[in-house]
Write a protein that holds these residues in place. Sequence first.
Motif: not given
Length: 390
Positions: A24-28, A32, A92, A94-95, A97, A122
Amino acid sequence: MQIQYIFFALKNIFYFPWNYTHIIDEQREDSRCLFVDISDTFRNDTGTGIPRVSKNVIASLHEKNLAYTIVEIYTRVAPVGFYNCKTKKPIRVKKGDIFLFLEPARYAIAGNKLLLDKLYRYGIPLYFFVHDLLPLCYPQYFPKRSVIGFRWWMKIIINYTGLIANSKSTLDEIKQYIEEHPSLPKNKNIQTTYVHLGSVFSQKPLPVPSAADGIEKIALLAVSTVEPRKRYDQIVGACELLWEKGIDMQLTIVGKPGWKNKTTIARIRSSPYLNHKLFWYDSYISDAELNALYENCSALIFASEGEGFGLAIMEAAAYNKPLILRDIPIFREVSGDGAFFFNGFTCAELADALETWITSYKDGVAPLPHVRFTTWKECTDNILQILGIE
């Protein structure tokens, strides 16, 4: 079964920590992603069955202007995780996806259950495409390892967002399985639906010969993997009975050897009519060669006891070729009443049915297919609608 659970659990413990904590990488920074798992095709593209479905869906996805980046991935057990097919690097997430598992990759999925649980908790939607439940419905026709792996896979995938079947018949089998196993942990709100597979064939079929054309020889075509469930032994035996009666016909089989097939293969290869009236393409055949066989055959014969869909029916129907099918739900669903259906499992029963069909064919009254063709674009659009992607 329990030993295999322990085996994969130990692998998870040994290989798991880094991918588990970093997936999980929300900084990606990119958009999406729609992650499409094609593990089986990535490892071994056989050019048949499931790989054909996956490649056509993937191609259709890339043709669309979606607000998602399409990323083909494969699943690994050691080290665990989901990997980009192009870069071979871990993905990686993130929300926003979405995951679409187009292929089973059963043991790899089992080995990544903890990671799937993490993603689902998540808020990442996880959809699984189910091509069939054949190892559960016909375990006698599959290697024990395949049956165990399939049962295990089903227990896992019913815990997430949704299941997409390739036919109503497969969907009915999924629902029946869930109802018959009330004690299994599962997502009570799981989405279950189906889409029909696509076809690359034209909806303007070729004309079929009529009695006025002076039909002499009947050419039957069977297209499917050679293994016991397909009942090639019955087809060959029935044709031999007709050949012994002097009926002028030939049978062509197109299918690679499958599994548990020693008896079936021996039956084909020991036939006195092999390479005379009986022909078997047991290895690679090009699309052009297959299309020529469809164009020149009199009818498709499909005697399988169970199928998830039966793409050969769509292919033969595209050439307006009569369909001789075992009377099972999926074949009724795909072909409606535009086919000649038979029952029974003996060679004599099928020989009688074939003789009846041959008479109707020569009289010009054999039923012709009226299949509704779904394009791969339509199939993919239907999948995207289920995923909630416009």
